[in-house]
Write a protein that holds these residues in place. Structure first.
Motif, mmCIF file in Angstrom:
data_model
loop_
_atom_site.group_PDB
_atom_site.id
_atom_site.type_symbol
_atom_site.label_atom_id
_atom_site.label_comp_id
_atom_site.label_asym_id
_atom_site.label_seq_id
_atom_site.Cartn_x
_atom_site.Cartn_y
_atom_site.Cartn_z
ATOM 1 N N GLU A 257 0.830 -1.209 0.000
ATOM 2 C CA GLU A 257 0.000 0.000 0.000
ATOM 3 C C GLU A 257 0.862 1.255 0.000
ATOM 4 O O GLU A 257 0.470 2.292 -0.545
ATOM 5 C CB GLU A 257 -0.952 0.021 1.199
ATOM 6 N N SER A 258 2.072 1.184 0.602
ATOM 7 C CA SER A 258 2.950 2.355 0.612
ATOM 8 C C SER A 258 3.404 2.717 -0.793
ATOM 9 O O SER A 258 3.511 3.895 -1.146
ATOM 10 C CB SER A 258 4.166 2.085 1.510
ATOM 11 N N VAL A 259 3.670 1.711 -1.631
ATOM 12 C CA VAL A 259 4.061 1.961 -3.022
ATOM 13 C C VAL A 259 2.889 2.549 -3.799
ATOM 14 O O VAL A 259 3.047 3.525 -4.554
ATOM 15 C CB VAL A 259 4.532 0.651 -3.686
ATOM 16 N N PHE A 260 1.709 1.981 -3.612
ATOM 17 C CA PHE A 260 0.522 2.498 -4.302
ATOM 18 C C PHE A 260 0.187 3.919 -3.839
ATOM 19 O O PHE A 260 -0.370 4.701 -4.621
ATOM 20 C CB PHE A 260 -0.664 1.566 -4.070
ATOM 21 N N ALA A 261 0.523 4.256 -2.603
ATOM 22 C CA ALA A 261 0.285 5.617 -2.110
ATOM 23 C C ALA A 261 1.133 6.620 -2.882
ATOM 24 O O ALA A 261 0.654 7.691 -3.286
ATOM 25 C CB ALA A 261 0.589 5.705 -0.613
ATOM 26 N N VAL A 262 2.408 6.276 -3.094
ATOM 27 C CA VAL A 262 3.298 7.160 -3.855
ATOM 28 C C VAL A 262 2.844 7.276 -5.307
ATOM 29 O O VAL A 262 2.775 8.368 -5.880
ATOM 30 C CB VAL A 262 4.750 6.646 -3.791
ATOM 31 N N LEU A 263 2.532 6.134 -5.935
ATOM 32 C CA LEU A 263 2.099 6.150 -7.327
ATOM 33 C C LEU A 263 0.804 6.937 -7.500
ATOM 34 O O LEU A 263 0.650 7.698 -8.465
ATOM 35 C CB LEU A 263 1.903 4.710 -7.826
ATOM 36 N N SER A 264 -0.124 6.793 -6.558
ATOM 37 C CA SER A 264 -1.391 7.522 -6.638
ATOM 38 C C SER A 264 -1.169 9.019 -6.440
ATOM 39 O O SER A 264 -1.796 9.842 -7.117
ATOM 40 C CB SER A 264 -2.368 6.996 -5.577
ATOM 41 N N GLY A 265 -0.284 9.370 -5.491
ATOM 42 C CA GLY A 265 0.014 10.783 -5.271
ATOM 43 C C GLY A 265 0.628 11.422 -6.496
ATOM 44 O O GLY A 265 0.323 12.573 -6.841
ATOM 45 N N TRP A 266 1.497 10.669 -7.199
ATOM 46 C CA TRP A 266 2.122 11.182 -8.422
ATOM 47 C C TRP A 266 1.102 11.286 -9.553
ATOM 48 O O TRP A 266 1.063 12.271 -10.289
ATOM 49 C CB TRP A 266 3.271 10.252 -8.835
ATOM 50 N N LEU A 267 0.252 10.261 -9.679
ATOM 51 C CA LEU A 267 -0.684 10.195 -10.798
ATOM 52 C C LEU A 267 -1.832 11.195 -10.667
ATOM 53 O O LEU A 267 -2.206 11.868 -11.639
ATOM 54 C CB LEU A 267 -1.254 8.777 -10.899
ATOM 55 N N PHE A 268 -2.393 11.332 -9.455
ATOM 56 C CA PHE A 268 -3.604 12.138 -9.282
ATOM 57 C C PHE A 268 -3.352 13.526 -8.684
ATOM 58 O O PHE A 268 -4.129 14.445 -8.914
ATOM 59 C CB PHE A 268 -4.611 11.390 -8.395
ATOM 60 N N LEU A 269 -2.285 13.667 -7.896
ATOM 61 C CA LEU A 269 -2.027 14.948 -7.234
ATOM 62 C C LEU A 269 -0.789 15.660 -7.763
ATOM 63 O O LEU A 269 -0.493 16.776 -7.345
ATOM 64 C CB LEU A 269 -1.879 14.737 -5.709
ATOM 65 N N GLY A 270 -0.068 14.998 -8.661
ATOM 66 C CA GLY A 270 1.130 15.610 -9.225
ATOM 67 C C GLY A 270 2.273 15.722 -8.248
ATOM 68 O O GLY A 270 3.175 16.564 -8.434
#
Length: 293
Positions: A257-270
């Motif tokens: 989940e920590s990896v997906f948190a970073v990827l989601s932050g990059w993808l959706f929040l820039g």
């Protein structure tokens, strides 16, 4: 085949939990962290009702008789809810001061903190943790400590949240060993967290200018995502998935989940991390993986 199915369910659980950091961050564009948590956990309490009915044992009778917890479960739910309420609100307030990606990795430290805190309860600490702990601390330093050797207050709050989440896991394990119903403990703890969050909102937050109803309606999608998917769906997937996967592998998969948190932050929040922060993430992630071996 069943093991593969279980692994896929747990991977989806990690994806939902990791991306929920983005929803939690976006939700605070409309309401304060305590209000968001109160609304989220109120909805989650209702969402978990069918989960309790489906996986809470073969109780018969009317709806309340089928939901009714025993004494040990009530005690466990209240204790775990108190700790979860503190942890989730520390995380939510911290998220207002740091990025979703950082929060995901710092929160993942609970996987290492669990056996360390368990040592004080007389449990054996595995030798691999002698490597994992300093590695995770170095990673935390690179990820969160700035050039002037200070940690942002948001990062500090999320680290405290990780400590309380570790305590939460130990308390859940303690009460499950005493025979408490897992899904009913979760149901009660969501209600308890809602109550604590509502009290926090009354003390530290003001009613939004346009009215609370309007603000909550604006945050409806983040609230629905975190309550329905992160709490209801992901929790159910975890319960089913762990039936087909042994505990160490299950924890390892869910730590993603920590990896997906970073990827989601990059993808959706820039959100973008510099090289130093990426190295910190890698060290924390490797430490978390080693802790499961």
């Amino acid at each position: 085949m069943e093991q593969v199915k279980g692994n896929l369910m747990l991977l989806l659980t990690a994806l939902i939990w990791g991306s929920a950091f983005v929803a939690q961050s976006v939700g605070m564009d409309y309401v304060g962290p305590f209000t968001f948590n109160a609304a989220r956990n109120l909805l989650a309490t209702g969402v978990l009702v069918p989960v309790v009915l489906a996986f809470g044992g073969k109780h018969r009778g009317n709806l309340w008789q089928r939901l009714k917890p025993d004494g040990v479960t009530v005690k466990g739910g209240l204790c775990c809810g108190l700790i979860m309420g503190i942890a989730s609100n520390l995380q939510q307030v911290g998220l207002s001061m740091t990025t979703a990606g950082k929060a995901g990795f710092v929160t993942a430290l609970y996987i290492i903190l669990v056996p360390i805190l368990g040592r004080f309860l007389g449990r054996t600490v595995r030798k691999i943790l002698l490597l994992c702990v300093p590695m995770s601390l170095v990673g935390f330093y690179l990820l969160c400590v700035k050039g002037d050797f200070t940690v942002s207050f948001g990062d500090f709050l999320v680290f405290c949240c990780a400590v309380f989440f570790a305590l939460h896991i130990l308390f859940v394990d303690h009460f499950l060993r005493k025979g408490a119903s897992g899904v009913r403990v979760a149901w009660i703890q969501f209600a308890m967290t809602c109550l604590l969050s509502a009290l926090g909102a009354l003390v530290w937050e003001r009613v939004p200018a346009g009215g609370l109803g309007s603000a909550l309606w604006g945050a409806r999608w983040p609230l629905l995502y975190t309550s329905v998917l992160s709490s209801g769906v992901a929790y159910t997937l975890q319960i089913i998935g762990q039936k087909y996967t042994e505990p160490t592998t299950a924890t390892l998969i869910m730590s993603l989940e920590s990896v997906f948190a970073v990827l989601s932050g990059w993808l959706f929040l820039g959100e973008v991390m510099d090289f130093r922060e990426i190295v910190g993430c890698v060290l924390v992630f490797v430490a978390v993986l080693l802790a499961q071996l």
